[in-house]
Design a protein around this motif. Structure first.
Motif, mmCIF file in Angstrom:
data_model
loop_
_atom_site.group_PDB
_atom_site.id
_atom_site.type_symbol
_atom_site.label_atom_id
_atom_site.label_comp_id
_atom_site.label_asym_id
_atom_site.label_seq_id
_atom_site.Cartn_x
_atom_site.Cartn_y
_atom_site.Cartn_z
ATOM 1 N N ALA A 68 13.079 12.950 5.002
ATOM 2 C CA ALA A 68 12.222 11.814 4.631
ATOM 3 C C ALA A 68 12.549 10.514 5.355
ATOM 4 C CB ALA A 68 12.300 11.596 3.130
ATOM 5 N N ASP A 69 11.483 9.833 5.801
ATOM 6 C CA ASP A 69 11.600 8.442 6.227
ATOM 7 C C ASP A 69 11.581 7.531 4.998
ATOM 8 O OD1 ASP A 69 11.382 9.152 9.002
ATOM 9 O OD2 ASP A 69 9.227 9.412 8.689
ATOM 10 N N MET A 70 10.822 7.962 3.978
ATOM 11 C CA MET A 70 10.761 7.237 2.718
ATOM 12 C C MET A 70 10.920 8.218 1.557
ATOM 13 S SD MET A 70 7.821 4.720 1.081
ATOM 14 C CE MET A 70 6.559 5.965 0.843
ATOM 15 N N VAL A 71 11.803 7.882 0.641
ATOM 16 C CA VAL A 71 12.019 8.704 -0.547
ATOM 17 C C VAL A 71 11.386 8.006 -1.746
ATOM 18 C CG1 VAL A 71 13.750 9.656 -2.136
ATOM 19 C CG2 VAL A 71 14.146 9.737 0.338
ATOM 20 N N MET A 72 10.554 8.751 -2.451
ATOM 21 C CA MET A 72 9.917 8.222 -3.662
ATOM 22 C C MET A 72 10.540 8.884 -4.883
ATOM 23 S SD MET A 72 5.860 7.894 -2.777
ATOM 24 C CE MET A 72 5.563 7.141 -4.386
ATOM 25 N N LYS A 73 11.062 8.033 -5.775
ATOM 26 C CA LYS A 73 11.699 8.528 -6.989
ATOM 27 C C LYS A 73 11.140 7.784 -8.198
ATOM 28 C CE LYS A 73 16.136 8.662 -7.144
ATOM 29 N NZ LYS A 73 16.113 9.791 -8.115
ATOM 30 N N VAL A 74 11.706 8.093 -9.358
ATOM 31 C CA VAL A 74 11.379 7.369 -10.586
ATOM 32 C C VAL A 74 12.541 6.451 -10.949
ATOM 33 C CG1 VAL A 74 10.804 7.549 -13.031
ATOM 34 C CG2 VAL A 74 9.876 9.214 -11.413
ATOM 35 N N LYS A 75 13.726 7.015 -11.051
ATOM 36 C CA LYS A 75 14.908 6.239 -11.432
ATOM 37 C C LYS A 75 15.810 5.995 -10.225
ATOM 38 C CE LYS A 75 15.703 4.912 -14.915
ATOM 39 N NZ LYS A 75 15.299 3.598 -15.462
ATOM 40 N N GLU A 76 16.730 5.054 -10.417
ATOM 41 C CA GLU A 76 17.657 4.677 -9.357
ATOM 42 C C GLU A 76 18.532 5.865 -8.957
ATOM 43 O OE1 GLU A 76 19.869 4.373 -13.162
ATOM 44 O OE2 GLU A 76 17.884 3.713 -12.492
ATOM 45 N N PRO A 77 18.975 5.908 -7.690
ATOM 46 C CA PRO A 77 19.849 6.996 -7.258
ATOM 47 C C PRO A 77 21.197 6.936 -7.968
ATOM 48 C CG PRO A 77 19.717 5.304 -5.565
ATOM 49 C CD PRO A 77 18.695 4.950 -6.613
ATOM 50 N N ILE A 78 21.750 8.096 -8.224
ATOM 51 C CA ILE A 78 23.058 8.192 -8.875
ATOM 52 C C ILE A 78 23.888 9.277 -8.189
ATOM 53 C CG2 ILE A 78 22.247 7.399 -11.131
ATOM 54 C CD1 ILE A 78 22.177 10.323 -12.039
ATOM 55 N N GLY A 79 25.202 9.220 -8.408
ATOM 56 C CA GLY A 79 26.133 10.260 -7.988
ATOM 57 C C GLY A 79 25.911 10.814 -6.606
ATOM 58 N N PRO A 80 25.600 12.123 -6.523
ATOM 59 C CA PRO A 80 25.496 12.792 -5.213
ATOM 60 C C PRO A 80 24.364 12.270 -4.337
ATOM 61 C CG PRO A 80 24.676 14.221 -6.972
ATOM 62 C CD PRO A 80 25.351 13.056 -7.642
ATOM 63 N N GLU A 81 23.418 11.552 -4.910
ATOM 64 C CA GLU A 81 22.287 11.065 -4.113
ATOM 65 C C GLU A 81 22.711 10.005 -3.098
ATOM 66 O OE1 GLU A 81 18.334 11.682 -6.837
ATOM 67 O OE2 GLU A 81 19.701 10.092 -7.469
ATOM 68 N N PHE A 82 23.781 9.280 -3.387
ATOM 69 C CA PHE A 82 24.242 8.250 -2.455
ATOM 70 C C PHE A 82 24.589 8.841 -1.090
ATOM 71 C CE2 PHE A 82 25.566 5.974 -6.492
ATOM 72 C CZ PHE A 82 24.528 5.065 -6.432
ATOM 73 N N ASP A 83 25.246 9.997 -1.107
ATOM 74 C CA ASP A 83 25.656 10.626 0.154
ATOM 75 C C ASP A 83 24.481 11.228 0.911
ATOM 76 O OD1 ASP A 83 28.320 9.972 -0.217
ATOM 77 O OD2 ASP A 83 28.750 11.813 -1.344
ATOM 78 N N ARG A 84 23.348 11.384 0.250
ATOM 79 C CA ARG A 84 22.168 11.958 0.906
ATOM 80 C C ARG A 84 21.336 10.908 1.630
ATOM 81 N NH1 ARG A 84 20.865 15.240 -4.660
ATOM 82 N NH2 ARG A 84 22.614 16.714 -4.505
ATOM 83 N N MET A 85 21.609 9.644 1.361
ATOM 84 C CA MET A 85 20.849 8.565 2.001
ATOM 85 C C MET A 85 21.230 8.447 3.474
ATOM 86 S SD MET A 85 21.314 5.600 -0.864
ATOM 87 C CE MET A 85 20.698 5.781 -2.533
ATOM 88 N N LYS A 86 20.284 7.939 4.274
ATOM 89 C CA LYS A 86 20.601 7.722 5.689
ATOM 90 C C LYS A 86 20.145 6.310 6.078
ATOM 91 C CE LYS A 86 16.331 10.154 7.014
ATOM 92 N NZ LYS A 86 15.777 11.343 7.700
ATOM 93 N N PRO A 87 20.854 5.687 6.997
ATOM 94 C CA PRO A 87 20.538 4.306 7.384
ATOM 95 C C PRO A 87 19.070 4.132 7.777
ATOM 96 C CG PRO A 87 22.610 4.979 8.351
ATOM 97 C CD PRO A 87 22.004 6.217 7.735
#
Length: 282
Positions: A68-87
């Motif tokens: 994804a260039d853009m991730v659409m979610k409902v709630k804020e990222p938590i735990g393991p999701e931080f490591d999945r983000m990219k600059p």
């Protein structure tokens, strides 16, 4: 653009970032959409519906974030999701950063472009992405307050509507925005005695008119908040300053002086809460 819709992992969160209809709109505008398998189940949407809309179904959340260039979610990222983000990745979700320093620092560290639903405003100052959830929260707050007031749950055992020969409960709502108004409509409909406080006299006049004066409108100031809280069975906090931390309007001392067995439902908790003793419970 490549748009990713991962499954929510926050406890008890069953919503999904986009419906199949929303996905089709993206596809029709030339975007690619990647949906994690099972992401929509909690909201009643099957994977087949997303596939029919044109989405690609991926088995692993890591793959959705990676594509994804853009991730659409409902709630804020938590735990393991931080490591999945990219600059440089765009994150479109409810963030409530004013009350979460750690999340703010994580987004900065990962160089994420965060767009918070709750801060998107129209020219008239309204919040089109927050308002629907505020309406839900406002209506639900009365229901949760009634549950909390039941004796089996540690409450004083009072029925919000009262019964023949018994006075109904007194409900105080602090904040007359979308959430506060929604709470007031339910509370008035149940038959409770309702007071609503706000700083804006024009808003109070509107609330009084639209409810045919079935509630009491009061200017919000420390003295009036104290008086209403002390004399109420249920207090609902629905204060919002867009993009900022909620002000602490109910002190710990005031909570001590409230009726034993009374209840507080603090809708403002996503922005830190308007009561000093509030903490998230879900």
């Amino acid at each position: 653009m490549k748009i990713g819709i991962p499954k929510e992992i926050k406890e008890a969160e069953r919503r999904v970032g986009a419906t199949p209809a929303g996905v089709k709109a993206f596809i029709d505008h030339g975007h690619q959409v990647f949906v994690e398998r099972g992401a929509g189940i909690g909201s009643g949407f099957k994977d087949e519906e997303y596939i029919k809309a044109g989405a690609n179904i991926l088995d692993r959340p890591e793959d959705v974030w990676a594509e994804a260039d853009m991730v659409m979610k409902v709630k804020e990222p938590i735990g393991p999701e931080f490591d999945r983000m990219k600059p440089g990745q765009i994150l479109f979700t409810y963030l409530h950063l004013a009350a979460d320093k750690e999340l703010t620092e994580k987004l900065l560290e990962r160089k994420i472009v965060g767009v918070a639903y709750e801060t998107v405003q129209l020219d008239d100052g309204s919040l089109p992405l927050l308002s629907p959830m505020s309406e839900v929260a406002g209506r639900l707050s009365v229901q949760m307050g009634a549950y909390s007031l039941e004796a089996k749950n540690g409450g004083m055992g009072i029925l919000l509507s009262g019964v023949s020969g018994v006075r109904p409960a007194r409900i105080t709502i602090i904040g007359g925005g979308v959430a506060g108004f929604s709470a007031a409509m339910v509370a008035v409909g149940i038959g409770a005695r309702v007071s609503i406080l706000d700083k804006n006299p024009l808003r109070l006049r509107y609330l009084e008119d639209i409810t045919d004066s079935r509630l009491v409108t009061i200017m919000s100031n420390p003295a009036n908040i104290e008086e209403e809280c002390i004399n109420s069975h249920l207090v609902i906090g629905s204060v919002l300053i867009p993009g900022a931390r909620a002000p602490k309007l109910i002190s710990r001392d005031l909570v001590r002086r409230m009726m034993p067995g009374s209840a507080i439902v603090d809708i403002s908790i996503d922005q830190g809460g308007c009561c000093e003793t509030s903490h998230p419970t879900t």
